[in-house]
Design a protein around this motif. Structure first.
Motif, PDB file in Angstrom:
ATOM      1  N   GLU A  25       0.931  -0.977   0.180  1.00  0.00           N
ATOM      2  CA  GLU A  25      -0.345   0.101   0.145  1.00  0.00           C
ATOM      3  C   GLU A  25       1.274   1.257   0.370  1.00  0.00           C
ATOM      4  N   LEU A  26       1.907   0.718   0.026  1.00  0.00           N
ATOM      5  CA  LEU A  26       3.173   2.386   0.418  1.00  0.00           C
ATOM      6  C   LEU A  26       2.835   3.302  -0.936  1.00  0.00           C
ATOM      7  N   GLY A  27       2.515   2.858  -1.882  1.00  0.00           N
ATOM      8  CA  GLY A  27       2.623   3.301  -2.770  1.00  0.00           C
ATOM      9  C   GLY A  27       0.554   3.852  -3.659  1.00  0.00           C
ATOM     10  N   ASN A  28      -0.013   3.681  -2.950  1.00  0.00           N
ATOM     11  CA  ASN A  28      -1.062   4.034  -3.013  1.00  0.00           C
ATOM     12  C   ASN A  28      -1.907   5.034  -2.170  1.00  0.00           C
ATOM     13  N   THR A  29      -1.388   6.140  -3.410  1.00  0.00           N
ATOM     14  CA  THR A  29      -2.587   7.181  -3.038  1.00  0.00           C
ATOM     15  C   THR A  29      -4.069   7.759  -1.555  1.00  0.00           C
ATOM     16  N   LYS A  30      -4.308   6.592  -2.841  1.00  0.00           N
ATOM     17  CA  LYS A  30      -6.349   6.227  -1.819  1.00  0.00           C
ATOM     18  C   LYS A  30      -6.272   5.475   0.039  1.00  0.00           C
ATOM     19  N   THR A  31      -4.806   5.318  -0.427  1.00  0.00           N
ATOM     20  CA  THR A  31      -4.664   4.195   1.323  1.00  0.00           C
ATOM     21  C   THR A  31      -3.984   5.356   2.413  1.00  0.00           C
ATOM     22  N   PHE A  32      -2.547   5.046   1.898  1.00  0.00           N
ATOM     23  CA  PHE A  32      -1.277   6.061   2.468  1.00  0.00           C
ATOM     24  C   PHE A  32      -1.003   7.076   1.993  1.00  0.00           C
ATOM     25  N   GLY A  33      -1.790   7.681   1.377  1.00  0.00           N
ATOM     26  CA  GLY A  33      -1.161   8.580   0.420  1.00  0.00           C
ATOM     27  C   GLY A  33      -2.094  10.118   1.870  1.00  0.00           C
ATOM     28  N   PRO A  34      -2.532  10.235   2.832  1.00  0.00           N
ATOM     29  CA  PRO A  34      -3.507  11.653   3.176  1.00  0.00           C
ATOM     30  C   PRO A  34      -2.563  11.314   4.724  1.00  0.00           C
ATOM     31  N   LEU A  35      -1.935   9.658   4.731  1.00  0.00           N
ATOM     32  CA  LEU A  35      -1.126   9.559   6.102  1.00  0.00           C
ATOM     33  C   LEU A  35       0.123   9.343   6.423  1.00  0.00           C
ATOM     34  N   SER A  36       0.572   9.774   7.740  1.00  0.00           N
ATOM     35  CA  SER A  36       1.457  10.702   8.166  1.00  0.00           C
ATOM     36  C   SER A  36       2.848   8.742   8.796  1.00  0.00           C
TER      37      SER A  36
END
Length: 451
Positions: A254-265
């Motif tokens: 998920e590291l490159g998934n902007t929909k899941t990890f994108g908004p997270l620190s």
């Protein structure tokens, strides 16, 4: 001598599996009836019976799949019905009934001990009364501790009375691996994805509920015996390994998934991966939007859902010990060994046969349900059917959004799948078949080519 013969005959006539199946079925029907009452919903109309049956089954089988939003649909009465079904279903109705008998000063009969033995997955009757008391003690202490921590954290976001109620509800729901929540909007715990208190507390509740009461009791006894059973060693090592594997795999995928990890620190990303790894083992809550996860992550989660938690726990799936026995059998075959050995202990053939039976039944159920859903509920991606079927069988409760769109046939199919997943396909199979009879002779050996 006559008394002994009578007890043996009585024991032979008892079918604990059938008692468990009927008991859970009756509990679900009672719950569905209560949830269909006008007092159970906020609008005062009650739920249609099929939706009430679905909700009652999901609560009793501690799954968490819902066709209506729990927080906004049900009144306080309806929520308390759901919470009661989760608690009784998680502990097992026979464990709960035995506690009531103890409070009333009644002894647990032979039939009740047989059913308890089947429900908790014990090998014998030794200390079963003490174990029931400890199960209730463990449950009370863990749920109270979880409720306290969650209530303190929720008190920063809502009035103290509501925070206490939310703390109690979510503690019981997650310790019993149900995953029901009151936060509304089908969003589960996504608003708390980067909150260490919520994430770590619920992860702890899910993990403790999923390792099983036998393991808890074994750890409690360790201070005296300084020994751990083979079952406990397998459960602890494999559970930790699966959690770490799931966390690392989900994080990397998920590291490159902007929909899941994108908004997270960075901390939120780690907590999100950890939570989804833990909850996939049969809890049902989620902090990441399931529909936005990559297909690779969804496959990892389905693998974890299918394995599930520990035998005699609040978890579903084929169980961790079944998975380990399968791996050990394959490894022994590859190494050319006749015996299957785990931690210097040789497994008897009956355990291996049972493990393969449970796993194959599980595969068959998931495949069949996926196939039927793809026919009755057309218009969705295939992975949604597979994910829904695996989640229902593993009594997990995670969904890609298919649950609320299921047709009546689809709902009935998922109801039956959750029921089979909670009790186990082997238990249901034994309940509906005749009692096993020991063979008086063996047929000639046959030989076929494999591989």
């Amino acid at each position: 001598m006559k008394i002994g013969v009578a007890i043996v005959k009585k024991k032979r006539n008892i079918n604990p599996s059938k008692t468990l199946v009927l008991g859970f079925a009756i509990l679900i029907l009672v719950g569905a009836t209560l949830l269909s009452l006008p007092a159970a919903t906020e609008n005062g109309e009650g739920l249609p019976f099929l939706k009430a049956l679905f909700t009652a089954t999901s609560a009793t089988c501690v799954t968490g799949l819902v066709v209506v939003d729990t927080g906004s649909t049900f009144s306080l009465f309806g929520e308390l019905v759901i919470l009661s079904l989760i608690q009784i279903g998680g502990l097992g109705f026979m464990t709960f009934a035995s506690f009531v008998f103890m409070l009333l000063g009644k002894r647990i009969s032979l039939k009740e001990r047989l059913v308890l033995k089947e429900a908790i997955n014990l090998n014998d009757f030794t200390g079963i009364g003490i174990l029931v008391r400890r199960i209730l003690l463990f449950t009370g202490v863990i749920e109270f501790s979880g409720a306290l921590l969650l209530a303190i954290r929720f008190s920063y976001d809502m009035p103290i009375g509501k925070a206490i109620y939310y703390g109690v509800f979510h503690s019981i729901s997650n310790f019993n691996n149900a995953g029901f929540d009151l936060l509304g909007g089908f969003h589960s715990l996504t608003s708390y994805v980067d909150d260490p208190v919520i994430v770590l507390t619920i992860c702890a509740l899910i993990t403790l509920g999923g390792i099983g009461f036998i393991v808890m009791n074994d750890l409690y006894e360790y201070r005296k015996t300084r020994k751990l059973s083979l079952h406990t060693k397998i459960m602890l090592i494999t559970s930790i390994s699966l959690t770490l594997f799931g966390t690392i795999a989900i994080y990397l995928l998920e590291l490159g998934n902007t929909k899941t990890f994108g908004p997270l620190s960075p901390l939120g990303q780690v907590l999100g991966a950890l939570f989804q790894s833990v909850t996939s083992r049969t809890a049902g809550a989620n902090t990441l939007p399931i529909g936005d996860l990559t297909h690779a992550t969804l496959l990892i989660m389905m693998f974890l859902m299918f394995i599930g938690g520990g035998s005699g726990s609040t978890a579903g799936g084929i169980k961790v010990t079944t998975f380990v026995v399968l791996l050990a059998t394959v490894w022994s075959q590859i190494k050319g060994r006749e015996d299957i050995v785990i931690f210097k202990k040789r497994l008897v053939k009956e355990i291996v046969f049972k493990a393969f039976t449970v796993a194959m039944c599980g595969f068959a159920i998931v495949a069949f349900v996926t196939f039927i859903l793809s026919i009755t509920d057309t218009g969705h991606h295939f992975i949604m059917y597979l994910f829904e079927a695996t989640s229902a069988f593993g009594t997990v409760g995670l969904t890609m959004g298919l649950t609320t769109e299921l047709s009546p046939i689809g709902q009935l199919l998922i109801i039956l799948t959750m029921f089979a997943g909670r009790l186990g396909p082997l238990t249901i199979g034994i309940a509906i078949t005749r009692r096993r009879q020991k063979e008086t002779f063996h047929r000639p050996k046959g030989n076929i080519m494999i591989g």
